[in-house]
Enzyme design. Structure first.
Site, mmCIF file in Angstrom:
data_model
loop_
_atom_site.group_PDB
_atom_site.id
_atom_site.type_symbol
_atom_site.label_atom_id
_atom_site.label_comp_id
_atom_site.label_asym_id
_atom_site.label_seq_id
_atom_site.Cartn_x
_atom_site.Cartn_y
_atom_site.Cartn_z
ATOM 1 N N GLU A 1 -2.011 -0.794 5.181
ATOM 2 C CA GLU A 1 -1.774 0.307 4.256
ATOM 3 C C GLU A 1 -1.961 1.614 5.028
ATOM 4 O O GLU A 1 -3.070 1.970 5.398
ATOM 5 C CB GLU A 1 -2.751 0.238 3.083
ATOM 6 C CG GLU A 1 -2.537 1.348 2.073
ATOM 7 C CD GLU A 1 -3.655 1.459 1.062
ATOM 8 O OE1 GLU A 1 -3.375 1.860 -0.083
ATOM 9 O OE2 GLU A 1 -4.817 1.158 1.408
ATOM 10 N N ASP B 1 -6.319 -2.987 3.898
ATOM 11 C CA ASP B 1 -6.516 -1.782 3.106
ATOM 12 C C ASP B 1 -6.888 -0.594 3.995
ATOM 13 O O ASP B 1 -7.646 -0.741 4.964
ATOM 14 C CB ASP B 1 -7.641 -2.052 2.096
ATOM 15 C CG ASP B 1 -7.822 -0.962 1.077
ATOM 16 O OD1 ASP B 1 -6.861 -0.687 0.336
ATOM 17 O OD2 ASP B 1 -8.924 -0.396 1.009
ATOM 18 N N HIS C 1 -0.119 -2.071 -6.890
ATOM 19 C CA HIS C 1 -1.187 -1.948 -7.874
ATOM 20 C C HIS C 1 -1.693 -0.521 -8.042
ATOM 21 O O HIS C 1 -2.542 -0.275 -8.906
ATOM 22 C CB HIS C 1 -2.369 -2.842 -7.457
ATOM 23 C CG HIS C 1 -2.989 -2.421 -6.160
ATOM 24 N ND1 HIS C 1 -2.334 -2.530 -4.953
ATOM 25 C CD2 HIS C 1 -4.185 -1.873 -5.870
ATOM 26 C CE1 HIS C 1 -3.106 -2.081 -3.985
ATOM 27 N NE2 HIS C 1 -4.239 -1.664 -4.510
ATOM 28 N N ASP C 2 -1.198 0.410 -7.246
ATOM 29 C CA ASP C 2 -1.683 1.792 -7.276
ATOM 30 C C ASP C 2 -0.673 2.774 -7.850
ATOM 31 O O ASP C 2 -0.854 3.989 -7.720
ATOM 32 C CB ASP C 2 -2.059 2.250 -5.854
ATOM 33 C CG ASP C 2 -3.404 1.698 -5.399
ATOM 34 O OD1 ASP C 2 -4.235 1.377 -6.258
ATOM 35 O OD2 ASP C 2 -3.622 1.591 -4.179
ATOM 36 N N ASP D 1 -6.459 -9.611 0.720
ATOM 37 C CA ASP D 1 -6.725 -8.197 0.977
ATOM 38 C C ASP D 1 -7.940 -8.080 1.887
ATOM 39 O O ASP D 1 -8.973 -8.700 1.625
ATOM 40 C CB ASP D 1 -7.001 -7.473 -0.340
ATOM 41 C CG ASP D 1 -6.056 -6.316 -0.581
ATOM 42 O OD1 ASP D 1 -6.052 -5.398 0.254
ATOM 43 O OD2 ASP D 1 -5.329 -6.325 -1.595
#
Length: 604
Positions: A276, A218, A353-354, A111
């Site tokens: 993202e 990210d 994960h969100d 990440d």
């Protein structure tokens, strides 16, 4: 798309980039596997399970942040890009993970969190030390505003993602700094070329030099803010702070910045990149990021589908909004056809994960039978879509949301608690109850429960007697990987089967065109996938097609498309895969609750 392929008797060959055909698997390290009994997952634990991922059919491990961090946002608040958070392990453990992946023909991506740092990062400590510090301009600082009575106000009225203002007051230097997320996550100033150069060197080349194969990037479209810093329009009259994503998403210099990152770092290392991309719902907005000619990113995550059911991202995000199947299908069709006729590419995913668990959001986890059937149909759906497939840990065994009986005390996530506390502070009990209801479906915490490895204490995630950082799901004894590994017809077994089929027929499922059938049907989800590649000698060659039919409901559904497939004009049509267990009789032209099938049709 067909130009990437030609047919050879031994299989499909061509010059397709490797990452288009790869299966990526996201690991959330705190919750995957604990090797030392401290209740916190770690890198040695992940290494111990690499063979599990390899046998599943995973090509690339995406490791969520494991960097040094105060952990106020589970590692998305980084205080040292070149160090590993001690509970995750060491740099040597990362080196071993890289070697473990590469020795099996797998790759590893990390990440990249560079919209902001932790307020404990040395860069920010220098920046806030004085207005004349050389790193002052590495973050975004602004003086306060005052009203006629002398009351101090932030520079703008923008609301942050985690509630409250995007601006935090610094008493020492008497200015505000910008933080789109928490006050502990100050935004870096990408307008400063020295700051960008440091990001490329410290946060990227350092890891690429160690052998990492690329990055999930990210908040990739938030680096370029509007530098005139106007107030946002008043869209929530009762709120002090206003939603303002147009002030920082897809900003004036964003494509310049991403192209520079690609040119300076990603291309020289041949590193894969997936960004993202939030608040960017139009294909015309997305294409500039993923166009091969533009040389920015290989692919991005677009969130229209995965955010179905959520409320306003800034006010009432967890006020759940039920949606019909037709809405889900429209989003799928938009992004499945997005790349046709372009030089762009797309990702396929329904968990991360969100977000809450897919089987609890898009399927039915109400009974064991419906849970298994819908988890398999979700697997079939995802594996037959065009684009690069991303799985999230536990998706392959059908992990569910935390039980509805759990109290708010079990929720740990900073965002969830921000929205819940905001509801409590409003004094509106109906808003509190609606927020709790939405959290039970959508909260980020659902995806962060410990992985359910077996039926031993703590689900095999950590040792007996240890206290896991998040409570283990109550149902782990019935739902776990060990149990499913013994059953080839389990959800896990079906995921493995679908990943093999996806690659065997890659021209259809990974690269094929998409045609949605019956878009307004609220029970059946059906589409045709067609390869651009022709098979067979001379004039006899045909385009390979597949018909995908799925019952997205808990009652049997008549499916006329099945009869059409079996009465194809010429050639042959056969059932390629079905979600039923062996011994469960098929119902011909009718689909059982949450049943899915794929018919392969070689039609001239």
């Amino acid at each position: 798309m067909g130009s990437d392929f030609h047919y050879h008797p031994n299989g499909w060959v061509g010059n397709t980039p490797w990452w288009k055909d790869a299966v990526f698997y996201q690991v959330y390290p705190a919750s995957f596997k604990d090797s030392n009994g401290d209740g916190w997952g770690d890198i040695p634990g992940l290494i111990s399970k690499i063979d599990y991922l390899h046998h599943l059919g995973v090509d690339v491990v995406w490791l969520s942040p494991m960097f040094e961090s105060p952990q106020k946002d589970m590692g998305y608040d980084i205080s040292d890009y070149q160090a590993v958070y001690a509970r995750y392990g060491t740099l040597q453990d990362v080196d071993q993970l890289i070697q473990s992946c590469h020795s099996r023909g797998m790759k590893l991506i990390l990440d990249l969190v560079v919209n902001h740092t932790s307020d404990q990062h040395p860069w920010f400590k220098e920046s806030r030390s004085s207005k004349t510090n050389p790193k002052r301009d590495w973050y975004i600082w602004k003086p306060p505003r005052y009203d006629s009575a002398g009351n101090r106000f932030p520079p703008t009225n923008w609301r942050s993602y985690f509630a409250g203002s995007t601006w935090t007051w610094d008493e020492h230097t008497q200015e505000y700094y910008l933080n789109l997320y928490g006050p502990f996550q100050p935004d870096l100033n990408w307008e400063n070329p020295e700051c960008r150069a440091a990001i490329y060197d410290v946060a990227m080349r350092f890891w690429l030099d160690r052998g990492v194969d690329g990055f999930r990037i990210d908040t990739v479209n938030k680096y370029s803010k509007r530098t005139d810093f106007p107030d946002a329009p008043i869209t929530c009259p009762d709120a002090q702070h206003q939603p303002a994503p147009e002030m920082w998403c897809n900003g004036p210099r964003i494509h310049e910045f991403i192209h520079e990152m690609q040119t300076e770092v990603l291309t020289p290392y041949r590193a894969v990149s997936v960004g993202e991309l939030s608040n960017t719902p139009l294909p015309s907005q997305v294409l500039p990021y993923v166009s091969a000619a533009a040389r920015e990113l290989d692919m991005v995550f677009e969130f229209s589908l995965i955010r179905l059911g959520t409320g306003d991202l800034f006010h009432g995000k967890y006020m759940y909004r039920p949606f019909p199947l037709s809405a889900l299908k429209r989003h799928v069709a938009t992004w499945q056809t997005f790349i046709e006729g372009t030089d762009g590419w797309h990702t396929v995913f329904c968990e991360n994960h969100d977000n809450g668990r897919a089987v609890s959001r898009f399927g039915n986890d109400g009974t064991p039978e419906l849970w298994e059937a819908s988890a398999k149909t979700i697997a079939l759906w995802q594996a037959t879509l065009t684009g690069t497939l991303f799985l999230y840990q536990g998706q392959e065994i059908g992990m569910r949301n935390m039980p509805a009986s759990w109290s708010i005390d079990e929720y740990k996530d900073v965002e969830s608690m921000g929205f819940y506390n905001e509801a409590v502070q409003s004094g509106d009990q109906k808003r509190v109850e609606a927020t709790l209801h939405g959290l039970r479906i959508l909260a980020r915490d659902h995806s962060r429960l410990p992985f359910q490895w077996n039926d031993s204490a703590n689900a095999g995630f950590t040792s007996e007697g240890a206290v896991p950082w998040m409570r283990v799901h109550d149902g782990y004894r019935e739902l776990n990987a060990a149990k499913q590994l013994q059953d080839p017809e389990s959800v896990l077994g079906f995921y493995g089967k679908m990943l093999r089929i996806r690659k065997q027929y890659r021209d259809i499922f990974i690269h094929g065109t998409f045609k949605l059938l019956a878009p307004e049907d609220e029970f059946l989800f059906m589409y045709v996938k067609e390869s651009d590649v022709r098979v067979g000698p001379g004039s006899e060659n045909v385009r390979r097609k597949a018909l995908v039919v799925m019952n997205f409901s808990s009652i049997p559904q008549k499916c006329p498309a099945i009869d059409v497939a079996l009465r194809c004009r010429k050639g042959e049509a056969r059932l390629l895969v079905d979600t039923l267990r062996i011994g469960d009789p098929a119902l011909g032209g009718e689909l059982r609750p949450w049943e899915g099938r794929v018919y392969l049709n070689f039609e001239p």
